[in-house]
Scaffold this motif. Structure first.
Motif, PDB file in Angstrom:
ATOM      1  N   GLY A  87      42.174  55.561  68.416  1.00  0.00           N
ATOM      2  CA  GLY A  87      43.152  56.600  68.759  1.00  0.00           C
ATOM      3  C   GLY A  87      43.663  56.519  70.183  1.00  0.00           C
ATOM      4  O   GLY A  87      44.443  57.365  70.614  1.00  0.00           O
ATOM      5  N   GLY A  88      43.228  55.508  70.935  1.00  0.00           N
ATOM      6  CA  GLY A  88      43.687  55.363  72.320  1.00  0.00           C
ATOM      7  C   GLY A  88      44.839  54.378  72.424  1.00  0.00           C
ATOM      8  O   GLY A  88      45.347  53.870  71.415  1.00  0.00           O
ATOM      9  N   ILE A  89      45.251  54.113  73.656  1.00  0.00           N
ATOM     10  CA  ILE A  89      46.380  53.217  73.910  1.00  0.00           C
ATOM     11  C   ILE A  89      45.867  51.882  74.446  1.00  0.00           C
ATOM     12  O   ILE A  89      44.954  51.856  75.278  1.00  0.00           O
ATOM     13  CB  ILE A  89      47.340  53.837  74.957  1.00  0.00           C
ATOM     14  CG1 ILE A  89      47.770  55.248  74.522  1.00  0.00           C
ATOM     15  CG2 ILE A  89      48.556  52.943  75.197  1.00  0.00           C
ATOM     16  CD1 ILE A  89      48.468  55.311  73.170  1.00  0.00           C
ATOM     17  N   VAL A  90      46.435  50.800  73.939  1.00  0.00           N
ATOM     18  CA  VAL A  90      46.171  49.488  74.519  1.00  0.00           C
ATOM     19  C   VAL A  90      47.357  49.125  75.413  1.00  0.00           C
ATOM     20  O   VAL A  90      48.511  49.207  74.979  1.00  0.00           O
ATOM     21  CB  VAL A  90      45.990  48.404  73.426  1.00  0.00           C
ATOM     22  CG1 VAL A  90      45.935  47.007  74.048  1.00  0.00           C
ATOM     23  CG2 VAL A  90      44.716  48.680  72.618  1.00  0.00           C
ATOM     24  N   ILE A  91      47.060  48.769  76.658  1.00  0.00           N
ATOM     25  CA  ILE A  91      48.115  48.310  77.564  1.00  0.00           C
ATOM     26  C   ILE A  91      47.932  46.808  77.719  1.00  0.00           C
ATOM     27  O   ILE A  91      46.996  46.350  78.376  1.00  0.00           O
ATOM     28  CB  ILE A  91      48.047  49.046  78.918  1.00  0.00           C
ATOM     29  CG1 ILE A  91      48.190  50.561  78.679  1.00  0.00           C
ATOM     30  CG2 ILE A  91      49.132  48.541  79.870  1.00  0.00           C
ATOM     31  CD1 ILE A  91      48.009  51.425  79.915  1.00  0.00           C
ATOM     32  N   ALA A  92      48.799  46.053  77.038  1.00  0.00           N
ATOM     33  CA  ALA A  92      48.676  44.595  77.025  1.00  0.00           C
ATOM     34  C   ALA A  92      49.404  44.013  78.236  1.00  0.00           C
ATOM     35  O   ALA A  92      50.549  44.368  78.516  1.00  0.00           O
ATOM     36  CB  ALA A  92      49.243  44.034  75.735  1.00  0.00           C
ATOM     37  N   LEU A  93      48.713  43.126  78.945  1.00  0.00           N
ATOM     38  CA  LEU A  93      49.225  42.630  80.232  1.00  0.00           C
ATOM     39  C   LEU A  93      49.662  41.166  80.180  1.00  0.00           C
ATOM     40  O   LEU A  93      50.046  40.598  81.205  1.00  0.00           O
ATOM     41  CB  LEU A  93      48.140  42.806  81.307  1.00  0.00           C
ATOM     42  CG  LEU A  93      47.642  44.245  81.486  1.00  0.00           C
ATOM     43  CD1 LEU A  93      46.368  44.270  82.322  1.00  0.00           C
ATOM     44  CD2 LEU A  93      48.704  45.124  82.134  1.00  0.00           C
ATOM     45  N   ASN A  94      49.640  40.569  78.984  1.00  0.00           N
ATOM     46  CA  ASN A  94      49.941  39.126  78.871  1.00  0.00           C
ATOM     47  C   ASN A  94      51.300  38.746  79.443  1.00  0.00           C
ATOM     48  O   ASN A  94      51.500  37.634  79.894  1.00  0.00           O
ATOM     49  CB  ASN A  94      49.936  38.667  77.412  1.00  0.00           C
ATOM     50  CG  ASN A  94      48.794  39.255  76.632  1.00  0.00           C
ATOM     51  OD1 ASN A  94      48.720  40.481  76.491  1.00  0.00           O
ATOM     52  ND2 ASN A  94      47.908  38.407  76.168  1.00  0.00           N
ATOM     53  N   ARG A  95      52.229  39.678  79.366  1.00  0.00           N
ATOM     54  CA  ARG A  95      53.580  39.334  79.835  1.00  0.00           C
ATOM     55  C   ARG A  95      53.724  39.458  81.340  1.00  0.00           C
ATOM     56  O   ARG A  95      54.740  39.039  81.888  1.00  0.00           O
ATOM     57  CB  ARG A  95      54.612  40.215  79.123  1.00  0.00           C
ATOM     58  CG  ARG A  95      54.626  39.981  77.622  1.00  0.00           C
ATOM     59  CD  ARG A  95      55.725  40.758  76.946  1.00  0.00           C
ATOM     60  NE  ARG A  95      55.677  40.577  75.503  1.00  0.00           N
ATOM     61  CZ  ARG A  95      56.654  40.886  74.680  1.00  0.00           C
ATOM     62  NH1 ARG A  95      57.771  41.403  75.158  1.00  0.00           N
ATOM     63  NH2 ARG A  95      56.527  40.693  73.379  1.00  0.00           N
TER      64      ARG A  95
END
Lengths: 464, 369
Positions: A87-95
């Motif tokens: 139920g949380g947020i994933v902040i993807a940093l690959n970019r």
């Protein structure tokens, strides 16, 4: 969908990320777990950040709505460090994958967190410089994760871990505030805030810009292989090398099972034996030549049945490919495995290995050993077949016993993989209730709501 | 085993009683150990002395925080090992805790790293009187927050260190020093940058009034050949220092013998690129400076007659932070302008720092800066 979830997704939609906001189960499928595949969670949404501003705004929404968030790079954590919170947020940093600058005079590089570890060395290569920390996953793992988990690698013996190479950073705190820590100088003034942030497993927020130290590319590198008829003998050789005052850049040991796995997969053509010792020397031509002569003498005297050495880049590359693929290679030997990361004092390596061997036999569970012998950092690979009833539990029990063994010998439950979700229950083996209380206080001073990477390292106090 | 129970209890009690405490031991950096203000009690921890564990085969050492560096260095030297971060002021009586609190890495730290790279474990009493531990006694460890590193540079402001563990290394079997006499600042800086990129790996790389000083360490058989390579391509007169002369060059650096009498020593991190700017900023004040660690560090001898606020402003303009290690100004009124602060120049840590401080020292029992 709950009101709160709708509100959060609505707020994230206002960031106008377009197809960089993922909310469907299909689009988010690959974000549900990391390299610790036994764990899986479904996040509410995934934000594919392309700028520092994206990260700041996403974190601010999480803070306002009290939704936990997890930063994620390549998802190679072996301790479940980038496992989402349900139920949380994933902040993807690959970019966020740009090398922002390389300063050859100061021997530093400033990079974004999504930069792949090996790409730092590639960017610095034209200046004759390289980035030293080399986790086995270095061709895919990213700097943000390396910083969060203070990653190690085979060459820590001489060069140290990630935190020894990070001197400055800009971080987004768990309430969205941007703070700069350290600088581009290796010498800090005032408390070493950068050192404190490294290895905090995402609990202090998200590093969005990182300044790294670079080292000169060595002009000579020589890799030796020595075969022994027991792990104990190989371990003793390591102690003798250290006692003789040599400082190799890496000393690794693989046992027969690990050698077999490597041969079955990447075929490094290792000489066969009960134990293989890899020793690497690097530096100036004259220094390596001098050290090599002393090392060869030591290896001969240590009872090695066979020794070889090479400076050929291809041959060396194959040796390290075999070693660095050992974890995935054991997939050839068993359907499932647990990799542990305990550390023991170097002088107690032999004792630890004998005890692991005994525990393995007693439990009837095969354990392959491949480890950073110079650092006392063990990586027992506990092999099992998850389809057999109770096999997972038996393997986990053995893994826990091995961690207890490491601590009882004066060591640590993790050398380089971190606590993550995997080893939370074991932190109390190393630290007193007061130590853990202090760590909790520190964490909540930064993040009173425990939003940043909740559930990792420390058992959460609050439940939202 | 040394019993530290009484000491630890006394430390905890002093912290609880307050109002504010400042741990002191060797007193070699009086700018840091001077209790500023009527409510500050200097807490002498020099009784916390002794090596607890040292097995040369482990390449680790654990000692009480008040142990003199010289005592540790001798124990290590007996086994041909050393503290690679080269803590200065050892002969004057610097202690391990003081070196960690002040983050004073010395010139020879260039080779393998500074204090932060070799401290692996700590026990300390926090601002609530709790005895806590971080890190461990092994060289590789990723469990829990890195409290040992947090203590580096903490100036006694985050806890009173009781015990410290360090990674140690085999020491170079021989050393030699070269001094390059170069015609201009530009040539000096260009030479330093080039030498720092290898391939010959140097142990120390300083820039003082005499020029660029380079130390090489390692196998005695290879030293001469390496020194010749180092000189290739450097158009300068070279002076060689061997044996006692080599040792003297770096002893002078470590003991700050070059600092003019009546000066205050301020230590600041920077990069090679900042050198011309700092030179220019210091010129009007007749301050002397020695650049060290390939100009990652400046030791500034600030004349005691000069206003420290001017140095504070100069460092701020460069975005750098300085630690006032020694001396007091001859003009108390000018000192007041920097508030007697031990940290000058650009502030560090921001709200990350203040939040962590609030966890370790919630009742403000320690000095912040």
């Amino acid at each position: 969908m709950h009101d709160m979830e709708e509100r959060v997704i609505g707020a994230l939609a206002q960031l106008e990320l377009g197809d960089r906001l993922l909310t469907s189960p299909a689009a988010m499928a690959s974000f549900g777990s990391d390299a610790l595949t036994a764990f899986h969670q479904r996040p509410l949404a995934v934000v594919l950040a392309e700028s520092v501003d994206d990260v700041v705004r996403a974190v601010r929404i999480c803070h306002r709505e009290r939704v936990p968030f997890v930063a994620r790079g390549s998802g190679t954590s072996l301790s479940g460090g980038s496992l989402p919170v349900e139920g949380g947020i994933v902040i993807a940093l690959n970019r966020l994958n740009r090398v922002l600058s390389v300063d050859p005079d100061a021997r530093t590089a400033t990079v974004q967190p999504g930069v792949i570890n090996l790409d730092v060395s590639r960017a610095a290569a034209s200046h004759g410089l390289a980035y030293a920390p080399d986790p086995s996953s270095q061709s895919i793992c990213s700097i943000g994760g390396n910083v969060a988990f203070n990653s190690g690698g085979a060459h820590c013996l001489k060069h140290g871990m990630t935190s020894n190479h990070v001197i400055g950073m800009t971080v987004v705190l768990p309430d969205g505030e941007l703070v700069t820590l350290g600088s581009d100088s290796t010498e800090p003034a005032g408390p070493d805030w950068v050192g404190m942030f490294c290895g905090s497993e995402g609990l202090f927020g998200i590093a969005v810009e990182v300044t790294l130290r670079l080292v000169p590319v060595p002009e000579a590198v020589r890799t030796s292989l020595a075969v022994y008829d027991s792990l104990q003998a190989a371990g003793d050789a390591v102690a003798q090398i250290v006692s003789a005052g040599l400082l190799p850049v890496a000393m690794e040991i693989m046992d027969a099972l690990a050698i077999e796995a490597a041969e079955a997969s990447v075929k490094p053509n290792y000489p066969s034996g009960a134990a293989l010792l890899i020793v690497e020397l690097e530096g100036e031509r004259e220094v390596v030549d001098g050290d090599a002569a002393r090392l060869d003498e030591l290896l001969r005297a240590s009872g090695a049945s066979e020794t070889t050495a090479t400076e050929d880049p291809d041959a060396r590359g194959l040796i390290w490919k075999g070693r660095k693929s050992a974890f995935s290679a054991v997939g050839w030997l068993a359907p499932d495995y647990i990799v542990q990361d305990g550390v023991v004092p170097r002088t107690r390596l032999g004792e630890a290995l004998a005890e692991i061997d005994r525990m393995s036999a007693e439990a009837g569970i095969r354990v392959a050993n491949v480890f950073h012998a110079g650092d006392g950092n063990l990586h027992p690979l506990i092999l099992f077949d998850g389809r057999e009833p109770g096999a997972v539990e038996r393997a986990e029990h053995l893994a826990g016993e091995i961690l207890r063994l490491c601590v009882s010998l004066g060591g640590s439950i993790t050398g380089e993989h971190g606590i993550g979700v995997e080893k939370r229950a074991y932190l109390s083996l190393m630290f007193s209730p007061d130590d853990l209380a202090l760590m909790g206080d520190v964490r909540r001073s930064i993040d009173p709501l425990e939003l940043a990477n909740r559930g990792k390292m420390l058992v959460p106090e609050t439940v939202s | 085993m040394i019993d530290t129970t009484d000491h630890v209890e006394a430390i905890a009690e002093a912290i609880r009683v307050g109002p504010r405490v400042l741990p002191v031991a060797g007193g070699t950096k009086p700018g840091l150990s001077r209790a500023s203000g009527p409510d500050v009690v200097a807490l002498d921890v020099s009784g916390l002395r002794g090596i607890i564990e040292y097995d040369p085969a482990e390449l680790t050492l654990t000692a009480l925080a008040g142990t003199p560096v010289a005592e540790v260095a001798q124990a290590l030297a007996d086994h041909d090992q050393y503290l690679p971060f080269d803590p200065p002021l050892a002969a004057a009586g610097a202690t391990l805790g003081g070196v960690v609190a002040a983050a004073t890495s010395g010139a020879n730290a260039l080779r393998h790293g500074g204090v932060r790279d070799f401290v692996i474990g700590v026990r300390f009493v926090d601002g609530t009187g709790r005895l806590v531990s971080g890190g461990g006694k092994i060289v590789k460890n990723a469990a829990g927050f890195d409290l040992p590193k947090l203590m580096v540079g903490s100036l006694g402001g985050l806890g009173v260190m009781v015990q410290l563990s360090f990674k140690v290394f085999p020491r170079p079997r021989a050393t030699t020093t070269l001094a390059f006499d170069l015609p201009s600042r530009e040539a000096q800086l260009e030479t330093m940058a080039r030498l720092n990129r290898g391939p010959v790996q140097v142990d120390a790389l300083d820039l003082d009034r005499s020029g660029v000083l380079v130390r090489l360490g390692g196998d005695p058989d290879a030293l001469a050949a390496r020194a010749r390579r180092l000189c290739e391509g450097v158009e300068a007169d070279v002076q060689h220092f061997e044996g006692a002369a080599d040792a003297a060059v770096w002893r002078d650096a470590a003991e700050l013998s070059w600092v003019p009498a009546g000066s205050r020593v301020v230590r600041t991190g920077l990069t090679l690129r900042d050198v011309p700017g700092l030179d220019a900023a210091l010129a009007p004040f007749a301050a002397t400076v020695r650049y060290s660690l390939a100009a990652n560090l400046a030791w500034i001898a600030w004349p005691g007659t000069r206003d420290l606020a001017d140095l504070d402003a100069a460092l701020r303009s460069l975005g750098r932070t300085g630690v006032v290690l020694t001396g007091t100004g001859t003009n108390a009124a000018t000192d007041a302008r920097t508030g007697g602060s031990r940290l000058i120049g650009a502030p560090t840590g921001g709200s990350f720092g203040s939040r962590i401080r609030s966890a370790l020292d919630p009742h403000a029992r320690f000095l912040e800066s």
